[in-house]
Design a protein around this motif. Structure first.
Motif, PDB file in Angstrom:
ATOM      1  N   GLN A 326       1.009  -0.914   0.018  1.00  0.00           N
ATOM      2  CA  GLN A 326      -0.020   0.044   0.025  1.00  0.00           C
ATOM      3  C   GLN A 326       0.312   1.506   0.164  1.00  0.00           C
ATOM      4  O   GLN A 326       0.264   2.463  -0.608  1.00  0.00           O
ATOM      5  CB  GLN A 326      -1.049   0.004   1.269  1.00  0.00           C
ATOM      6  N   PHE A 327       2.106   1.547   0.361  1.00  0.00           N
ATOM      7  CA  PHE A 327       2.706   1.788   0.828  1.00  0.00           C
ATOM      8  C   PHE A 327       3.605   2.230  -0.261  1.00  0.00           C
ATOM      9  O   PHE A 327       4.479   3.348  -0.832  1.00  0.00           O
ATOM     10  CB  PHE A 327       3.453   2.234   1.756  1.00  0.00           C
ATOM     11  N   GLY A 328       4.331   1.496  -1.962  1.00  0.00           N
ATOM     12  CA  GLY A 328       4.489   1.462  -2.765  1.00  0.00           C
ATOM     13  C   GLY A 328       5.814   1.108  -3.245  1.00  0.00           C
ATOM     14  O   GLY A 328       6.579   1.484  -3.795  1.00  0.00           O
ATOM     15  N   LEU A 329       6.292   0.333  -1.865  1.00  0.00           N
ATOM     16  CA  LEU A 329       7.798   0.397  -1.581  1.00  0.00           C
ATOM     17  C   LEU A 329       8.949  -0.788  -1.874  1.00  0.00           C
ATOM     18  O   LEU A 329       9.359  -0.533  -1.956  1.00  0.00           O
ATOM     19  CB  LEU A 329       8.054   0.007   0.039  1.00  0.00           C
ATOM     20  N   ALA A 330       7.695  -1.606  -2.290  1.00  0.00           N
ATOM     21  CA  ALA A 330       8.916  -2.416  -2.380  1.00  0.00           C
ATOM     22  C   ALA A 330       7.413  -3.673  -3.222  1.00  0.00           C
ATOM     23  O   ALA A 330       6.553  -4.191  -3.012  1.00  0.00           O
ATOM     24  CB  ALA A 330       8.797  -3.496  -1.242  1.00  0.00           C
ATOM     25  N   GLU A 331       8.094  -4.567  -3.900  1.00  0.00           N
ATOM     26  CA  GLU A 331       7.209  -5.649  -4.660  1.00  0.00           C
ATOM     27  C   GLU A 331       7.993  -7.075  -4.149  1.00  0.00           C
ATOM     28  O   GLU A 331       9.052  -7.537  -3.633  1.00  0.00           O
ATOM     29  CB  GLU A 331       8.256  -6.198  -6.222  1.00  0.00           C
ATOM     30  N   ILE A 332       6.921  -7.693  -3.487  1.00  0.00           N
ATOM     31  CA  ILE A 332       6.712  -9.028  -3.030  1.00  0.00           C
ATOM     32  C   ILE A 332       6.784 -10.188  -4.052  1.00  0.00           C
ATOM     33  O   ILE A 332       5.306  -9.993  -3.787  1.00  0.00           O
ATOM     34  CB  ILE A 332       6.478  -8.914  -1.472  1.00  0.00           C
ATOM     35  N   GLU A 333       7.499 -11.415  -3.777  1.00  0.00           N
ATOM     36  CA  GLU A 333       6.571 -12.685  -3.815  1.00  0.00           C
ATOM     37  C   GLU A 333       6.388 -13.367  -3.427  1.00  0.00           C
ATOM     38  O   GLU A 333       7.554 -13.489  -2.424  1.00  0.00           O
ATOM     39  CB  GLU A 333       7.061 -12.866  -5.107  1.00  0.00           C
ATOM     40  N   ILE A 334       5.529 -13.774  -3.242  1.00  0.00           N
ATOM     41  CA  ILE A 334       5.536 -15.510  -1.844  1.00  0.00           C
ATOM     42  C   ILE A 334       5.310 -16.181  -2.338  1.00  0.00           C
ATOM     43  O   ILE A 334       3.962 -16.866  -2.988  1.00  0.00           O
ATOM     44  CB  ILE A 334       4.607 -15.232  -0.744  1.00  0.00           C
ATOM     45  N   ASP A 335       6.214 -17.236  -2.944  1.00  0.00           N
ATOM     46  CA  ASP A 335       6.371 -18.598  -3.658  1.00  0.00           C
ATOM     47  C   ASP A 335       5.627 -20.049  -2.454  1.00  0.00           C
ATOM     48  O   ASP A 335       6.685 -19.966  -1.896  1.00  0.00           O
ATOM     49  CB  ASP A 335       7.745 -18.905  -4.562  1.00  0.00           C
ATOM     50  N   GLN A 336       4.599 -19.859  -3.157  1.00  0.00           N
ATOM     51  CA  GLN A 336       3.998 -20.861  -2.672  1.00  0.00           C
ATOM     52  C   GLN A 336       4.362 -22.236  -2.325  1.00  0.00           C
ATOM     53  O   GLN A 336       4.362 -23.287  -0.968  1.00  0.00           O
ATOM     54  CB  GLN A 336       2.300 -21.097  -2.323  1.00  0.00           C
ATOM     55  N   THR A 337       5.046 -22.700  -3.420  1.00  0.00           N
ATOM     56  CA  THR A 337       4.983 -24.045  -3.369  1.00  0.00           C
ATOM     57  C   THR A 337       6.838 -23.936  -3.235  1.00  0.00           C
ATOM     58  O   THR A 337       7.298 -25.587  -1.902  1.00  0.00           O
ATOM     59  CB  THR A 337       5.531 -24.532  -5.249  1.00  0.00           C
ATOM     60  N   ASN A 338       7.467 -24.014  -3.272  1.00  0.00           N
ATOM     61  CA  ASN A 338       8.753 -23.729  -2.363  1.00  0.00           C
ATOM     62  C   ASN A 338       9.103 -22.835  -1.152  1.00  0.00           C
ATOM     63  O   ASN A 338       9.686 -22.244  -0.469  1.00  0.00           O
ATOM     64  CB  ASN A 338       9.665 -23.154  -3.661  1.00  0.00           C
ATOM     65  N   GLN A 339       7.866 -22.013  -0.643  1.00  0.00           N
ATOM     66  CA  GLN A 339       7.991 -21.516   0.449  1.00  0.00           C
ATOM     67  C   GLN A 339       9.417 -20.741   0.428  1.00  0.00           C
ATOM     68  O   GLN A 339       9.865 -20.207   1.743  1.00  0.00           O
ATOM     69  CB  GLN A 339       8.037 -22.313   1.360  1.00  0.00           C
ATOM     70  N   ILE A 340       9.318 -19.557  -0.269  1.00  0.00           N
ATOM     71  CA  ILE A 340      10.917 -18.684  -0.575  1.00  0.00           C
ATOM     72  C   ILE A 340       9.610 -17.207  -0.706  1.00  0.00           C
ATOM     73  O   ILE A 340       8.811 -17.085  -1.687  1.00  0.00           O
ATOM     74  CB  ILE A 340      11.459 -18.965  -1.920  1.00  0.00           C
ATOM     75  N   VAL A 341      10.309 -16.363   0.172  1.00  0.00           N
ATOM     76  CA  VAL A 341       9.787 -15.241  -0.686  1.00  0.00           C
ATOM     77  C   VAL A 341      10.975 -14.255  -1.013  1.00  0.00           C
ATOM     78  O   VAL A 341      12.425 -13.692  -0.830  1.00  0.00           O
ATOM     79  CB  VAL A 341       9.244 -14.517   1.272  1.00  0.00           C
TER      80      VAL A 341
END
Ligand SMILES: Nc1ncnc2c1ncn2[C@@H]1O[C@H](COP(=O)(O)OP(=O)(O)OP(=O)(O)O)[C@@H](O)[C@H]1O
Length: 355
Positions: A326-341
């Protein structure tokens, strides 16, 4: 003004606290609506109100809606975060006192203070070891070492134990300012070196910490884990008990705790904490479920990208990612399969594009 829907996802106090930290850091005015709508008693409780007051003090914010039970808050910073000496008391937020935890107040202001010009010292009063929140032991042994890897120099000292329901604990925090945050890569934890533990009571007989320590030691050894669990009996403002386990892997630290209560045998307290640790140990991730959501904020503010593997993807993690977005500070990808952020801060992205 950024408008945050406090009922989003987890719908708890973390939406509020992350928004407050980011408002103090960016100087953005915010309005949070539907505060803690996902909780049985929505609105600001003592710990949340203290977090609002603490965040307001460090950036001289104008605040509307800062009272117990309020489900709306406007927060308008009027200065960059000011380093200095501060003191906050959770029990002062509610008539009759509160054991609301100081650790979440600490987390609200730590990053803004680390990024401010100059060093700070903060005295915090309230609960120090409270359920459903990081204990002060966890902050000291897991959270601060993790964010130290990202460039934040802070130390915390327990002055007095504060348990539910009396609270009355005290902690002292020192934060170095002028920090430059860097990203973190934590994909492999390496082998387990040792489980360190503390089985502690205040104002209770010595057999209780001894029994907690012995049971934990036995369980961990039965599972072929090297352990060093120390019993400790201390003075305090009220009776309280708990066990805090630190799993020291080659590349990471993870923390597990359980708190005593009337009617719960000392051995059972030890079993609860050990079970959490063993569940984590069965997996391969370096980052425990709680640290996973707590290091997201420094990762989003860093000058380079981060990538870490988590033991579990919680609602706290996905909700915190949404607030940061909401603050436009970062792109965050949460990979559910490998549990990698994977966290790509906006500033790092701009730099990558220009090279
Ligand atoms: N055992 C634990 N060890 C470390 N951290 C914990 C533990 N339990 C909870 N946490 C952390 O405490 C935070 C709790 O956030 P949450 O929004 O639920 O809190 P809260 O303000 O106490 O709110 P609420 O009453 O609204 O649930 C999260 O960052 C979570 O990871």
């Amino acid at each position: 003004m950024i408008i945050i829907d406090g009922s989003y996802g987890e719908g708890g106090g973390q939406v509020l606290r992350t928004s407050l930290s980011l408002a103090a850091i960016t100087g953005e005015a915010i309005r949070i609506e539907n505060i803690r709508a996902g909780r049985p008693k929505p609105g600001l409780a003592a710990q949340h109100l203290t977090s609002v007051r603490a965040a307001a003090a460090i950036c001289q914010a104008q605040v509307r809606g800062d009272k117990l039970g309020s489900t709306m808050l406007e927060f308008i910073p009027s200065s960059p975060t000011l380093a200095g000496q501060y003191s906050f008391d959770v029990s002062a937020a509610r008539e009759g006192g509160s054991a609301g935890t100081v650790t979440l107040v600490l987390q609200t202001i730590l990053l803004p203070l680390a990024l401010a010009k100059g060093d700070s010292e903060v005295t915090l009063r309230g609960g120090t070891h409270v359920a459903h929140s990081p204990t002060l032991s966890y902050i000291e042994q897991v959270y601060l070492p993790a964010i130290a890897l990202m460039g934040i120099a802070a130390r915390v000292k327990l002055i007095a134990w504060g348990w539910y329901p009396q609270g009355g604990g005290q902690a002292h925090l020192r934060v170095s300012g002028d920090s430059t945050l860097c990203g973190i890569t934590l994909l492999e934890r390496g082998s387990l070196r040792l489980v360190q533990g503390l089985a502690v009571v205040t104002e209770l007989p010595a057999h209780i910490p001894n029994r907690m320590a012995l049971r934990a030691d036995n369980i961990l050894r039965e599972n072929q884990l090297r352990a060093n669990i120390k019993p400790l009996r201390e003075r305090g403002v009220a009776p309280g008990a708990g066990i805090f386990l630190l799993a020291e892997y080659k590349n990471s630290l993870a923390g597990f705790s359980a708190l005593g209560r009337v009617g719960l045998p000392a051995e059972k307290v030890a079993e609860i904490a050990c079970e959490e640790l063993l569940n984590f140990h069965e997996k391969v991730a370096p980052v425990d479920v709680h640290l996973a959501d707590q290091i997201l904020l420094p990762a989003a503010l860093a000058s380079s990208s981060s990538q870490y593997r988590v033991a579990q993807i919680s609602n706290h993690l996905t909700t915190n990612a949404w607030v940061i977005h909401q603050f436009g500070l970062a792109e965050i990808e949460i990979d559910q399969t490998n549990q990698i952020v994977t966290v790509t801060p906006a500033s790092a992205k701009t730099r990558e594009n220009s090279t």
